[in-house]
Scaffold this motif. Structure first.
Motif, PDB file in Angstrom:
ATOM      1  N   VAL A  77       0.848  -1.192   0.000  1.00 57.26           N
ATOM      2  CA  VAL A  77       0.000   0.000   0.000  1.00 57.26           C
ATOM      3  C   VAL A  77       0.883   1.241   0.000  1.00 57.26           C
ATOM      4  O   VAL A  77       1.658   1.455   0.929  1.00 57.26           O
ATOM      5  CB  VAL A  77      -0.924   0.039   1.232  1.00 57.26           C
ATOM      6  CG1 VAL A  77      -1.795   1.283   1.201  1.00 57.26           C
ATOM      7  CG2 VAL A  77      -1.776  -1.213   1.304  1.00 57.26           C
ATOM      8  N   TYR A  91      -8.688   0.167   2.872  1.00 57.73           N
ATOM      9  CA  TYR A  91      -8.094  -1.087   2.401  1.00 57.73           C
ATOM     10  C   TYR A  91      -8.236  -2.159   3.480  1.00 57.73           C
ATOM     11  O   TYR A  91      -8.595  -3.296   3.218  1.00 57.73           O
ATOM     12  CB  TYR A  91      -6.612  -0.908   2.062  1.00 57.73           C
ATOM     13  CG  TYR A  91      -6.323   0.014   0.908  1.00 57.73           C
ATOM     14  CD1 TYR A  91      -6.991  -0.124  -0.315  1.00 57.73           C
ATOM     15  CD2 TYR A  91      -5.357   1.006   1.011  1.00 57.73           C
ATOM     16  CE1 TYR A  91      -6.708   0.716  -1.376  1.00 57.73           C
ATOM     17  CE2 TYR A  91      -5.073   1.854  -0.044  1.00 57.73           C
ATOM     18  CZ  TYR A  91      -5.754   1.710  -1.238  1.00 57.73           C
ATOM     19  OH  TYR A  91      -5.475   2.537  -2.281  1.00 57.73           O
ATOM     20  N   ILE A 102      -9.655  -2.825  -3.689  1.00 58.36           N
ATOM     21  CA  ILE A 102      -9.400  -4.178  -3.182  1.00 58.36           C
ATOM     22  C   ILE A 102     -10.385  -5.174  -3.824  1.00 58.36           C
ATOM     23  O   ILE A 102     -10.012  -6.279  -4.219  1.00 58.36           O
ATOM     24  CB  ILE A 102      -9.519  -4.211  -1.644  1.00 58.36           C
ATOM     25  CG1 ILE A 102      -8.483  -3.280  -1.003  1.00 58.36           C
ATOM     26  CG2 ILE A 102      -9.372  -5.643  -1.112  1.00 58.36           C
ATOM     27  CD1 ILE A 102      -7.061  -3.753  -1.076  1.00 58.36           C
TER      28      ILE A 102
END
Lengths: 391, 317
Positions: A52, A71, A328
């Motif tokens: 990330v 996320y 995601i």
């Protein structure tokens, strides 16, 4: 000037030291998902690790953290439902600080941790140098928020932008200008990749729609006084000012425009689309328009997301939360479709995906940009954002 | 005033006058910060690069104090008190910096002292960045920043008038202090010859300490003003103004107090006028303003290498 160079070198050294300390002291503490798997270190063959890249420090930290939390929420949901292809997901966050140098270091960190995919990308200026490194390392990146057309121009086949690019912002801006009968628009940017890109687009695109560009001004970062710019704008006869930068400086620009006697319309770009803009502007903010990314309040199915986010993090999701959350799920859908985590197979699956997310329809053009604009227009009224519908 | 969405008609003289006002206000910030640079340089020949960060600390202190007292003491009185408190805090920090980082280095080569100053700057900058998470803080004075006078298209707000008055008073008070008091005299004497001063029984270290305190207080006034006027405070706010104020001090003739004031005002005016001139020429004025301002300054320094008020080999305070 010497001070600046030294400062930059020193901060680079400090950043390097920080990266090194991560390598040495890493082990299990980089866990951020709720799954309990770290993905870093060794032995986690079963997990799919997603790097990330977001700014979790610096001026844009608010957004970076918001994205990271989204996320985490998505990863936890997916893991609780059995994961992807029977494998759990885990996140490996790296801080890009909205800065090109820091982003390169963060990218190196993600690459050296053997992550399978990358999500993130808030500041275009920080995302671009990282993208090149990911490309060289054959990593697929879903860019959740950064939307500079310079990213498209890189032509890197393994990066997809889930947010509408600036070109879409321009279309929305033209709609707004036409509904307000704007004659002459002034643009203000901050000279960095994202804000200048947006300004350049408008400078080229607005005249084609019959709106004259009165003047283009640059506000230096860290120099709060824009009174001279305000006078120059008033003198240029502009009846519409479009601020292309972020909200912290944006509030300053809006306040000084009003203090300096400017009474025309003011609109701000998506970088300023934050509830903080309203508090920071106070009275001066009333009536200001925002070409905004899809706010969760206005999304179909948004309530459940807000409730879940609130339950987990005890705060409300920010602007880019839905885009991050969708990233995601797009990745999950693509992996399942490809039935593999090989970069090329997943890449092809993402290219052909059609996913209805919280942020809108996610479907990519051959340039790996979003096909349909997801921008909305908001206006500040009585201290809150109102959705403006233009037919 | 123009109607919403209307086109405004500015006359040439109005634009010039408005830009002069804009420049004067920006310049008074530069001047206040430049004074601190110049005082310190005048007395120990140190370019105190941490000075911009003291300005930033002043702004944070003003914001914090006002946040606490604004309920009991709102409005101008509260702001005045907050700026006073910021001055005290900045004074203390300025003194500590001098005591801890600079005094042990006074006999060292000037270059080492300069590096120490850069180090102090980085320490303060990064400490505040970590403490505030890099986030800007917003200041709500409760005063209507837009209220003011309008003459035709020219606008000047009450807050701007207040700030001009505050910085002018401060500079006058400083001039009086330097030229009329015993301590001012001691400062001027130290600038001339430290060893002779020591022989004459002047406590040199004490006077140097006082110089840092006063310089830091001036920076805190500017920081407090920025807090009220711009309304947001951030860890990196001291960097640009530090460089600009340093420039102002050099233009005015570093070491000279009237020079620092003049240099600050001049730089502010040049930036405002530069923005206007370049915009009128159809360019992005604000992008070119530094090119314009610094272009003129380079020429000025070629003609007068010691700055406007600087002289070689004469007293420096």
């Amino acid at each position: 000037m010497r001070g600046k160079k030294t400062a930059r070198r020193l901060s680079l050294l400090i950043a390097l030291a920080m990266v090194l300390s991560v390598f040495t002291g890493c082990g299990g503490n980089s866990n951020s998902g709720g799954g309990g798997n770290t993905g870093s270190g060794g032995g986690a063959e079963e997990t799919i690790t997603i790097g990330v890249l977001t700014p979790t420090s610096g001026t844009e930290a608010f957004y970076g953290k918001d994205m990271l939390q989204s996320y985490e929420l998505a990863v936890d949901e997916i893991n609780a439902a059995g994961g992807v292809l029977g494998r759990k997901l885990s996140l490996y966050p790296a801080d890009d600080g909205c800065d090109a140098n820091m982003a390169s270091l963060a990218a190196e960190k993600i690459i050296s941790m053997d992550c399978d995919f990358v999500v993130g990308g808030y500041c275009s200026g920080a995302t671009i140098p990282a993208l090149q490194l990911f490309y060289d390392a054959d990593l697929l990146m879903l860019i959740s928020a950064a939307n500079s057309t310079q990213i498209t121009a890189l032509g890197l086949e393994q990066s997809f932008m889930l947010n509408s690019p600036g070109t879409h912002a321009l279309l929305t801006l033209i709609d707004l200008c036409k509904s307000l009968d704007v004659k002459k628009a002034a643009l203000i940017h901050q000279g960095d990749a994202y804000t200048k890109d947006l300004s350049d687009l408008c400078e080229a695109g607005l005249p084609e729609a019959g709106i004259e560009i009165a003047t283009v001004q640059v506000m230096d970062k860290g120099a709060p006084d824009v009174s001279a710019i305000v006078t120059a704008i008033r003198n240029s006869g502009a009846d519409f000012v479009y601020w292309c930068g972020y909200h912290a400086d944006g509030s300053n620009v809006i306040k000084q425009l009003r203090q300096g006697g400017y009474t025309g319309y003011i609109a701000v770009g998506d970088g300023s689309a934050s509830p903080e803009l309203i508090t920071a502007c106070g009275e001066a903010g009333e009536g200001v328009y925002v070409t905004s990314p899809p706010f969760v309040e206005f999304a179909v199915g948004g309530e459940k997301f807000v409730a879940d986010y609130n339950a987990k993090f005890n705060m409300n999701p920010g602007n880019y939360a839905t885009l991050a959350y969708d990233s995601i799920y797009v990745l999950k859908a693509a992996i399942e479709q490809a039935d593999s985590i090989e970069t090329e197979a997943v890449r092809d699956a993402v290219q052909n995906i059609s996913y209805q997310g919280l942020s809108g329809l996610i479907k990519f053009t051959q340039d790996r940009e979003l096909e349909v604009s997801n921008f909305i227009i908001l206006q500040i009224a009585d201290g809150t954002f109102d959705l403006v519908i233009i037919d | 005033m123009l109607a919403l969405g209307g086109v405004c008609v500015f006359s040439f003289s109005e634009v010039v006058l408005q830009q002069l006002i804009n420049g004067l206000i920006l310049g008074s910030f530069y001047a206040l910060v430049a004074l601190g640079y110049s005082m310190v340089y005048g007395i120990i020949k140190l370019l105190n690069f941490a000075h911009g960060d003291i300005y930033m600390i002043g702004a944070f202190a003003c914001l914090s104090v006002f946040g606490v007292i604004s309920k009991e003491i709102p409005g101008l009185a509260g702001i005045g008190l907050s700026i006073a408190a910021a001055m005290v805090l900045a004074g203390i920090i300025g003194y500590l910096v001098q005591r801890v980082a600079y005094r042990p280095m006074l006999e060292a080569p000037r270059l080492s002292l300069l590096i120490t100053a850069i180090g102090v700057s980085l320490v303060i900058y990064n400490t505040v960045m970590l403490m505030t998470n890099g986030q800007p803080l917003f200041f709500f004075s409760g005063i209507d920043n837009s209220a003011g006078f309008s003459f035709g298209n020219i606008r000047i707000t009450y807050v701007q008038i207040f700030m001009l008055a505050l910085s002018a008073t401060t500079m006058l008070a400083l001039s009086f202090f330097i030229s009329r008091t015993m301590m001012g005299k001691a400062m001027r004497a130290i600038a001339l010859d430290q060893d002779a001063c020591r022989l004459m029984g002047i406590n040199v270290n004490k006077i140097i300490g006082s110089t840092f305190i006063i310089g830091s207080m001036l920076a805190a006034i500017a920081g407090g003003m920025a807090c009220v006027y711009y309304g947001n405070v951030q860890y990196n706010m001291g960097y640009t103004i530090g460089i600009k104020a340093f420039t102002s001090a050099v233009i005015g003739g570093i070491g000279s107090m009237p020079g620092a004031m003049l240099g600050g005002l001049l730089l502010g005016l040049l930036e405002a006028i530069g923005t206007q001139v370049m915009t009128s020429m159809g360019m992005s004025g604000s992008a070119w303003k530094d090119v314009f301002a610094f272009g003129i300054l380079i020429v000025m320094l070629i003609l007068r290498p010691n700055g406007l008020m600087g002289k070689t080999d004469v007293e420096r305070m």
